[in-house]
Design a protein around this motif. Sequence first.
Motif, PDB file in Angstrom:
ATOM      1  N   ALA A   3       0.826  -1.205   0.000  1.00 46.91           N
ATOM      2  CA  ALA A   3       0.000   0.000   0.000  1.00 46.91           C
ATOM      3  C   ALA A   3       0.859   1.252   0.000  1.00 46.91           C
ATOM      4  O   ALA A   3       0.555   2.234  -0.673  1.00 46.91           O
ATOM      5  N   GLY A   4       1.955   1.218   0.739  1.00 46.20           N
ATOM      6  CA  GLY A   4       2.857   2.356   0.785  1.00 46.20           C
ATOM      7  C   GLY A   4       3.503   2.616  -0.551  1.00 46.20           C
ATOM      8  O   GLY A   4       3.644   3.764  -0.987  1.00 46.20           O
ATOM      9  N   LEU A   5       3.915   1.555  -1.239  1.00 45.55           N
ATOM     10  CA  LEU A   5       4.530   1.711  -2.557  1.00 45.55           C
ATOM     11  C   LEU A   5       3.527   2.260  -3.558  1.00 45.55           C
ATOM     12  O   LEU A   5       3.869   3.069  -4.419  1.00 45.55           O
ATOM     13  N   LYS A   6       2.283   1.815  -3.441  1.00 51.97           N
ATOM     14  CA  LYS A   6       1.260   2.309  -4.345  1.00 51.97           C
ATOM     15  C   LYS A   6       1.041   3.798  -4.134  1.00 51.97           C
ATOM     16  O   LYS A   6       0.895   4.568  -5.077  1.00 51.97           O
ATOM     17  N   LYS A  83       9.282   0.915  -7.398  1.00 51.44           N
ATOM     18  CA  LYS A  83       8.917  -0.074  -6.392  1.00 51.44           C
ATOM     19  C   LYS A  83      10.147  -0.848  -5.917  1.00 51.44           C
ATOM     20  O   LYS A  83      10.348  -1.048  -4.712  1.00 51.44           O
ATOM     21  N   ALA A  84      10.975  -1.272  -6.874  1.00 53.26           N
ATOM     22  CA  ALA A  84      12.199  -1.992  -6.507  1.00 53.26           C
ATOM     23  C   ALA A  84      13.136  -1.092  -5.713  1.00 53.26           C
ATOM     24  O   ALA A  84      13.794  -1.531  -4.763  1.00 53.26           O
ATOM     25  N   LEU A  85      13.194   0.182  -6.085  1.00 48.30           N
ATOM     26  CA  LEU A  85      14.073   1.105  -5.374  1.00 48.30           C
ATOM     27  C   LEU A  85      13.563   1.352  -3.952  1.00 48.30           C
ATOM     28  O   LEU A  85      14.355   1.438  -3.009  1.00 48.30           O
ATOM     29  N   ALA A  86      12.244   1.457  -3.795  1.00 45.34           N
ATOM     30  CA  ALA A  86      11.677   1.645  -2.464  1.00 45.34           C
ATOM     31  C   ALA A  86      11.969   0.441  -1.571  1.00 45.34           C
ATOM     32  O   ALA A  86      12.269   0.603  -0.381  1.00 45.34           O
ATOM     33  N   LEU A  87      11.919  -0.753  -2.116  1.00 42.95           N
ATOM     34  CA  LEU A  87      12.255  -1.951  -1.348  1.00 42.95           C
ATOM     35  C   LEU A  87      13.726  -1.950  -0.951  1.00 42.95           C
ATOM     36  O   LEU A  87      14.092  -2.459   0.110  1.00 42.95           O
ATOM     37  N   LYS A  88      14.554  -1.373  -1.785  1.00 41.13           N
ATOM     38  CA  LYS A  88      15.981  -1.282  -1.505  1.00 41.13           C
ATOM     39  C   LYS A  88      16.266  -0.273  -0.395  1.00 41.13           C
ATOM     40  O   LYS A  88      17.257  -0.402   0.333  1.00 41.13           O
ATOM     41  N   LEU A  90      14.113   0.759   2.370  1.00 44.81           N
ATOM     42  CA  LEU A  90      12.891   0.634   3.163  1.00 44.81           C
ATOM     43  C   LEU A  90      12.751   1.722   4.218  1.00 44.81           C
ATOM     44  O   LEU A  90      11.640   2.161   4.528  1.00 44.81           O
ATOM     45  N   PHE A  91      13.855   2.149   4.792  1.00 47.89           N
ATOM     46  CA  PHE A  91      13.778   3.132   5.861  1.00 47.89           C
ATOM     47  C   PHE A  91      13.656   4.563   5.334  1.00 47.89           C
ATOM     48  O   PHE A  91      13.207   5.453   6.054  1.00 47.89           O
ATOM     49  N   LYS A  92      14.064   4.785   4.109  1.00 54.55           N
ATOM     50  CA  LYS A  92      13.959   6.118   3.517  1.00 54.55           C
ATOM     51  C   LYS A  92      12.629   6.318   2.787  1.00 54.55           C
ATOM     52  O   LYS A  92      12.126   7.437   2.708  1.00 54.55           O
ATOM     53  N   ALA A  93      12.081   5.246   2.234  1.00 57.39           N
ATOM     54  CA  ALA A  93      10.897   5.354   1.378  1.00 57.39           C
ATOM     55  C   ALA A  93       9.707   6.046   2.044  1.00 57.39           C
ATOM     56  O   ALA A  93       9.048   6.874   1.402  1.00 57.39           O
ATOM     57  N   PRO A  94       9.374   5.777   3.317  1.00 56.68           N
ATOM     58  CA  PRO A  94       8.224   6.458   3.919  1.00 56.68           C
ATOM     59  C   PRO A  94       8.388   7.976   3.972  1.00 56.68           C
ATOM     60  O   PRO A  94       7.432   8.714   3.704  1.00 56.68           O
ATOM     61  N   THR A  95       9.578   8.451   4.298  1.00 54.70           N
ATOM     62  CA  THR A  95       9.811   9.893   4.334  1.00 54.70           C
ATOM     63  C   THR A  95       9.754  10.476   2.927  1.00 54.70           C
ATOM     64  O   THR A  95       9.210  11.570   2.717  1.00 54.70           O
ATOM     65  N   ILE A  96      10.299   9.755   1.968  1.00 53.92           N
ATOM     66  CA  ILE A  96      10.249  10.224   0.581  1.00 53.92           C
ATOM     67  C   ILE A  96       8.802  10.287   0.096  1.00 53.92           C
ATOM     68  O   ILE A  96       8.422  11.209  -0.642  1.00 53.92           O
ATOM     69  N   LEU A  97       7.973   9.352   0.531  1.00 49.85           N
ATOM     70  CA  LEU A  97       6.546   9.397   0.222  1.00 49.85           C
ATOM     71  C   LEU A  97       5.917  10.671   0.771  1.00 49.85           C
ATOM     72  O   LEU A  97       5.142  11.343   0.077  1.00 49.85           O
ATOM     73  N   LEU A  98       6.250  11.027   2.004  1.00 47.34           N
ATOM     74  CA  LEU A  98       5.703  12.246   2.592  1.00 47.34           C
ATOM     75  C   LEU A  98       6.134  13.487   1.812  1.00 47.34           C
ATOM     76  O   LEU A  98       5.334  14.404   1.597  1.00 47.34           O
ATOM     77  N   TYR A  99       7.386  13.504   1.381  1.00 46.33           N
ATOM     78  CA  TYR A  99       7.861  14.628   0.569  1.00 46.33           C
ATOM     79  C   TYR A  99       7.083  14.704  -0.746  1.00 46.33           C
ATOM     80  O   TYR A  99       6.758  15.796  -1.218  1.00 46.33           O
ATOM     81  N   ALA A 100       6.823  13.556  -1.355  1.00 46.20           N
ATOM     82  CA  ALA A 100       6.078  13.538  -2.614  1.00 46.20           C
ATOM     83  C   ALA A 100       4.670  14.071  -2.408  1.00 46.20           C
ATOM     84  O   ALA A 100       4.163  14.870  -3.209  1.00 46.20           O
ATOM     85  N   GLU A 101       4.027  13.653  -1.328  1.00 45.65           N
ATOM     86  CA  GLU A 101       2.665  14.100  -1.062  1.00 45.65           C
ATOM     87  C   GLU A 101       2.630  15.594  -0.729  1.00 45.65           C
ATOM     88  O   GLU A 101       1.741  16.327  -1.187  1.00 45.65           O
TER      89      GLU A 101
END
Length: 215
Positions: A3-6, A83-88, A90-101
């Motif tokens: 869901a987070g990756l989506k 998606k593959a990069l976010a899995l690589k 994992l600890f940065k992806a949630p913050t990067i999601l917030l920046y995108a939003e």
Amino acid sequence: MQAGLKRLSMALDDVDEDIDGDVPEEITDVEERALDDDHDGIEHIERRTIQYGSCGSTKLPPGMREDSAYRWLSFNKRGIGEKALALKHLFKAPTILLYAERSKRDARKYYSNSLHNGVGDAFRHALFSYRVTKKYGSSIAKQFGDAHEVSHVNPLNERLMDLYNNQVGRCLAGIRGNRSKDDVSVIKAAISAGRLQTSLDRSYPGTPACCQYGK
């Protein structure tokens, strides 16, 4: 995780879609980081432009061959997807999601009439890359920006516009004097100064890149 990756994919997408959930007004612990030294030739270009305070002054030359334009932007069209990069990372992806939003929300706030291939689109891409660079460095920002373009195949002139504005956002984040300024103000000033590409370059074909690649 899926869901987070989506949500990351939706937030970065060029098509104006609604984002579920509230985005915090501030993301804390934004670190001041210089540009990384270890990612492709674009790092050398960005350090050079920062040295002369001229982020966005060197425009993408018009009418180049597709592969030449990608080399100019240090972009690999067959690189890793988001998606593959976010899995690589994992600890940065949630913050990067917030920046995108947050960047998408800010674009809607200030440039609601030009969110696709206009000023708002340029603002959003540059602001996202600017924020990620401040937090994690230019290399991570470039990887996530490029990965989105790999995963979401746009017409060539749209893709080049997005990649260029991502580059300018990373460059602006490397200027020491910007670090104490408000993020939105920095990018809006860059727009006023003509640093960002705010419309499509018609010298490049608009044929979908998927068709050019034969996929």
